[in-house]
Design a protein around this motif. Sequence first.
Motif, PDB file in Angstrom:
ATOM      1  N   ASN A   1       3.670   0.267   4.577  1.00  0.00           N
ATOM      2  CA  ASN A   1       3.621   0.119   3.273  1.00  0.00           C
ATOM      3  C   ASN A   1       2.508   0.535   2.299  1.00  0.00           C
ATOM      4  N   GLY A   2       1.538   1.348   3.029  1.00  0.00           N
ATOM      5  CA  GLY A   2       0.525   1.995   2.434  1.00  0.00           C
ATOM      6  C   GLY A   2       0.884   3.299   1.480  1.00  0.00           C
ATOM      7  N   THR A   3      -0.162   3.662   0.625  1.00  0.00           N
ATOM      8  CA  THR A   3       0.047   5.044   0.101  1.00  0.00           C
ATOM      9  C   THR A   3      -0.182   6.132   0.993  1.00  0.00           C
ATOM     10  N   ALA A   4       0.184   7.469   0.901  1.00  0.00           N
ATOM     11  CA  ALA A   4      -0.115   8.519   1.576  1.00  0.00           C
ATOM     12  C   ALA A   4      -1.529   8.341   1.994  1.00  0.00           C
ATOM     13  N   ALA A   5      -2.390   8.359   0.708  1.00  0.00           N
ATOM     14  CA  ALA A   5      -3.731   8.409   1.054  1.00  0.00           C
ATOM     15  C   ALA A   5      -4.540   7.112   1.973  1.00  0.00           C
TER      16      ALA A   5
ATOM     17  N   THR B   1      -6.350   7.690   5.585  1.00  0.00           N
ATOM     18  CA  THR B   1      -7.431   7.200   6.210  1.00  0.00           C
ATOM     19  C   THR B   1      -7.533   6.485   7.151  1.00  0.00           C
ATOM     20  N   ILE B   2      -6.622   5.472   7.453  1.00  0.00           N
ATOM     21  CA  ILE B   2      -6.626   4.641   8.690  1.00  0.00           C
ATOM     22  C   ILE B   2      -6.322   5.600   9.895  1.00  0.00           C
ATOM     23  N   ILE B   3      -5.306   6.583   9.640  1.00  0.00           N
ATOM     24  CA  ILE B   3      -5.006   7.486  10.904  1.00  0.00           C
ATOM     25  C   ILE B   3      -6.248   8.095  11.201  1.00  0.00           C
TER      26      ILE B   3
ATOM     27  N   LEU C   1      -4.920  -7.604   1.285  1.00  0.00           N
ATOM     28  CA  LEU C   1      -6.256  -7.627   1.745  1.00  0.00           C
ATOM     29  C   LEU C   1      -6.795  -6.442   2.661  1.00  0.00           C
ATOM     30  N   MET C   2      -5.681  -6.147   3.413  1.00  0.00           N
ATOM     31  CA  MET C   2      -6.051  -5.142   4.507  1.00  0.00           C
ATOM     32  C   MET C   2      -5.834  -3.866   3.858  1.00  0.00           C
ATOM     33  N   LEU C   3      -5.005  -3.585   2.965  1.00  0.00           N
ATOM     34  CA  LEU C   3      -4.812  -2.318   2.197  1.00  0.00           C
ATOM     35  C   LEU C   3      -6.170  -2.079   1.354  1.00  0.00           C
ATOM     36  N   ARG C   4      -6.543  -3.324   0.736  1.00  0.00           N
ATOM     37  CA  ARG C   4      -7.866  -2.966   0.135  1.00  0.00           C
ATOM     38  C   ARG C   4      -8.932  -2.659   1.019  1.00  0.00           C
ATOM     39  N   HIS C   5      -9.209  -3.243   2.223  1.00  0.00           N
ATOM     40  CA  HIS C   5      -9.917  -2.786   2.944  1.00  0.00           C
ATOM     41  C   HIS C   5     -10.003  -1.344   3.398  1.00  0.00           C
TER      42      HIS C   5
ATOM     43  N   LEU D   1      -3.885  -4.417  12.301  1.00  0.00           N
ATOM     44  CA  LEU D   1      -3.266  -4.977  10.944  1.00  0.00           C
ATOM     45  C   LEU D   1      -3.341  -4.073  10.088  1.00  0.00           C
ATOM     46  N   SER D   2      -4.710  -3.453   9.747  1.00  0.00           N
ATOM     47  CA  SER D   2      -4.725  -2.444   8.709  1.00  0.00           C
ATOM     48  C   SER D   2      -3.739  -1.166   8.940  1.00  0.00           C
ATOM     49  N   TYR D   3      -3.615  -0.849  10.313  1.00  0.00           N
ATOM     50  CA  TYR D   3      -2.945   0.465  10.940  1.00  0.00           C
ATOM     51  C   TYR D   3      -1.350   0.190  10.511  1.00  0.00           C
ATOM     52  N   ILE D   4      -1.021  -1.114  10.909  1.00  0.00           N
ATOM     53  CA  ILE D   4       0.475  -1.633  10.740  1.00  0.00           C
ATOM     54  C   ILE D   4       0.803  -1.658   9.139  1.00  0.00           C
TER      55      ILE D   4
END
Length: 266
Positions: free
Chosen positions: A68-72, A76-78, A257-261, A60-63
Amino acid sequence: MNRKDGQEQEAISRVAPEAGLLLGAGRAILLQLAHPQIGRAIAEHSDFAANPLSRLIHTLSYIYALSNGTAAQQRTIIAYVDAAHRPVRGTRNPRSGEPAYSALDPKLQLWVAATLYDSARVIAGQILDEKVQDQEELYLQYARLGNALQMPADWWPESLTAFSRYLAQMEPSLRVTEQTRALADELFAGRSAPWWIRIGLPLMRDVTIAQLPALVREDFGYELTAGIQKRNARVIRVVRLATKICPKFIRHAPMRLMLRHIQKMA
């Protein structure tokens, strides 16, 4: 974020954050377990048996980061997923016939991305009112889930029609073993999950059984009973209604929640 000033928000940025799509999470994970190489890799190189929900959280964090995540957050997740994949490899077992595998194999990454898109599509078709003309756009944008790792961009089937052919070609190669069947049981038992997640897992199991392709469902040993069909239909109706009436702030809470994680991982 992937929304650009003065431009319409991307289809994937609109659809992926919808909490209702979590109904397809179990389906995607079981389709991954059914792939002989991926199922063996998960069994031998992860803590899935002890903590089956960890794969869901990282997926979920990856998706959410890529949609919808920022470039940073995306970097990080990649980097996290890439580092986790690097040591995951195994040789062919000549006695059992189990195939060799590597988590960096683009063919396996294609299948994982395909299960995520297909499961989102299946559930979205039942709970969302996404415009028909957006379906091809959404499909093409889901390619980034594989492209961000080692999957070459041109490996993603070029259209929804080509994607359907790919799924049909893959289905005969899927095979559930006793080992992967046990992992599926652990996922729905959720022994290490918080109580508030554990109480919902029986319904998640029913929805997953109802939404799986018939051949895969049978290979896992599940039976689509009348009771399971009724409970699945009831859950779909409730989630569809909730998706219509709940504000976006609530529907997109899991994504936040996942993006904060991810932010804490940096």
